[in-house]
Design a protein around this motif. Structure first.
Motif, PDB file in Angstrom:
ATOM      1  N   UNK A 187     -34.553  21.361  27.195  1.00  0.00           N
ATOM      2  CA  UNK A 187     -34.521  22.112  28.454  1.00  0.00           C
ATOM      3  C   UNK A 187     -35.769  21.845  29.291  1.00  0.00           C
ATOM      4  N   UNK A 188     -35.543  21.374  30.510  1.00  0.00           N
ATOM      5  CA  UNK A 188     -36.631  21.143  31.443  1.00  0.00           C
ATOM      6  C   UNK A 188     -37.455  19.901  31.198  1.00  0.00           C
ATOM      7  N   UNK A 189     -37.125  19.137  30.164  1.00  0.00           N
ATOM      8  CA  UNK A 189     -37.925  17.955  29.822  1.00  0.00           C
ATOM      9  C   UNK A 189     -37.275  16.673  30.383  1.00  0.00           C
ATOM     10  N   UNK A 190     -38.086  15.640  30.656  1.00  0.00           N
ATOM     11  CA  UNK A 190     -37.526  14.384  31.141  1.00  0.00           C
ATOM     12  C   UNK A 190     -36.821  13.614  30.016  1.00  0.00           C
ATOM     13  N   UNK A 191     -35.548  13.313  30.238  1.00  0.00           N
ATOM     14  CA  UNK A 191     -34.709  12.697  29.215  1.00  0.00           C
ATOM     15  C   UNK A 191     -33.864  11.601  29.852  1.00  0.00           C
ATOM     16  N   UNK A 192     -33.767  10.446  29.192  1.00  0.00           N
ATOM     17  CA  UNK A 192     -32.863   9.398  29.638  1.00  0.00           C
ATOM     18  C   UNK A 192     -31.542   9.524  28.892  1.00  0.00           C
ATOM     19  N   UNK A 193     -30.429   9.434  29.648  1.00  0.00           N
ATOM     20  CA  UNK A 193     -29.110   9.541  29.017  1.00  0.00           C
ATOM     21  C   UNK A 193     -28.380   8.200  28.978  1.00  0.00           C
TER      22      UNK A 193
END
Length: 299
Positions: free
Chosen positions: A124-130
């Motif tokens: 939650x709220x963190x930078x993530x690559x999908x």
């Protein structure tokens, strides 16, 4: 009354239709560099060329792009994750068919070793690559995040595997998704990563999308892991355009199994291309040429 294997294959042959005009060049669409589709596609292309076919290998974003290219007649054969293929047939009604269910893909939620991210809700709220647009990874990752029901969504970016590894190392993202076989070479070369368990989301995904999602576990020892990591699994299919000539579909399928030891599919269930495993493609119909190959094997 349960349908017999022979009857199943006969129905599959009728479902996909027939075609006879053989292309001068077989266009094989694969995936991103560093992933299993690229290497597997090159090896399959080599085997098909040995059989006298002219093959052009095209690297792509993988599943969704591959299916779109095959449906539009811009590619002949290619790889796709089962959930993307299911969506293509059941929802988008794209004219694509299966040649084989190949091996299990494992959803990797990759983080730096020692991170405080131990569950998907920690994203939650963190930078993530999908994953990149047009990839099966992006489809699966989007569904996993929705199934987790995060109140605060992560900061989404769309990067390929190599770029995701670089951004994670440099601290610009805190996690990334990857769906692939085990081991995925680009990840096996790293020594400072951890995987986040995702198995609690399998029942949610199955309720929403059906049996294209399965319980799976990345084994201990992979990527230096001290213990196995339970996660979400979804198979990979070798797909084709429905209008691919029957003879050519038969040849590709036959070559796939004749050369299975040399192809070195990822080490996973079905990794040695078991024929009984291969026909289990759910709502995605087998191409009639592929069905004819399996009938020749089963008698």
């Amino acid at each position: 009354m349960p349908i017999s294997r022979r009857a199943f294959l006969g129905l599959a042959a009728l479902a996909a239709g027939c075609s006879t005009a053989r292309p001068a060049e077989l266009r094989l669409v694969t995936g991103l560099a560093g992933g299993p589709y690229g290497a597997l596609g090159q090896r399959l292309a080599g085997e098909l060329r040995h059989d006298g076919l002219t093959v052009r290998v095209v690297e792509t974003a993988a599943s969704v792009q591959n299916l779109t290219m095959m449906a539009g007649g811009r590619a002949d054969v290619g790889f796709a994750l089962a959930d993307s293929a299911d969506d293509a047939v059941r929802v988008r009604h794209q004219p694509v068919s299966a040649l084989a269910r190949m091996y299990m893909n494992y959803v990797h939620l990759v983080v730096r070793e020692g991170t405080r991210i131990t569950g998907v809700t920690d994203l939650a709220g963190r930078p993530v690559s999908i994953g990149v647009e047009g990839s099966g990874t992006a489809v699966t990752a989007t569904r996993v995040l929705a199934a987790a029901g995060l109140r605060t969504p992560p900061e989404i970016t769309r990067l390929g595997l190599d770029a995701s590894v670089t951004e994670l190392r440099d601290g610009r993202i805190e996690a990334f998704f990857w769906s692939g076989g085990v081991p995925t070479p680009a990840l096996a070369a790293l020594d400072d990563i951890a995987l986040v368990p995702l198995e609690s989301l399998v029942p949610v995904l199955r309720r929403r999308y059906g049996p294209v999602y399965e319980h799976a576990a990345v084994p201990a020892g992979a990527y230096g892991l001290a213990r196995q990591v339970p996660t979400v699994g979804t198979p990979s299919y070798l797909m084709c355009r429905t209008t691919l000539p029957d003879e050519l579909a038969y040849t590709v399928t036959e070559t796939l199994f004749r050369a299975r030891d040399r192809l070195q599919a990822p080490s996973a269930p079905g990794g040695r291309l078991d024929r009984r495993y291969a026909i289990g493609t759910g709502v995605v119909p087998l191409h009639p040429g592929a069905a004819r190959y399996y009938r020749s094997v089963y008698g």
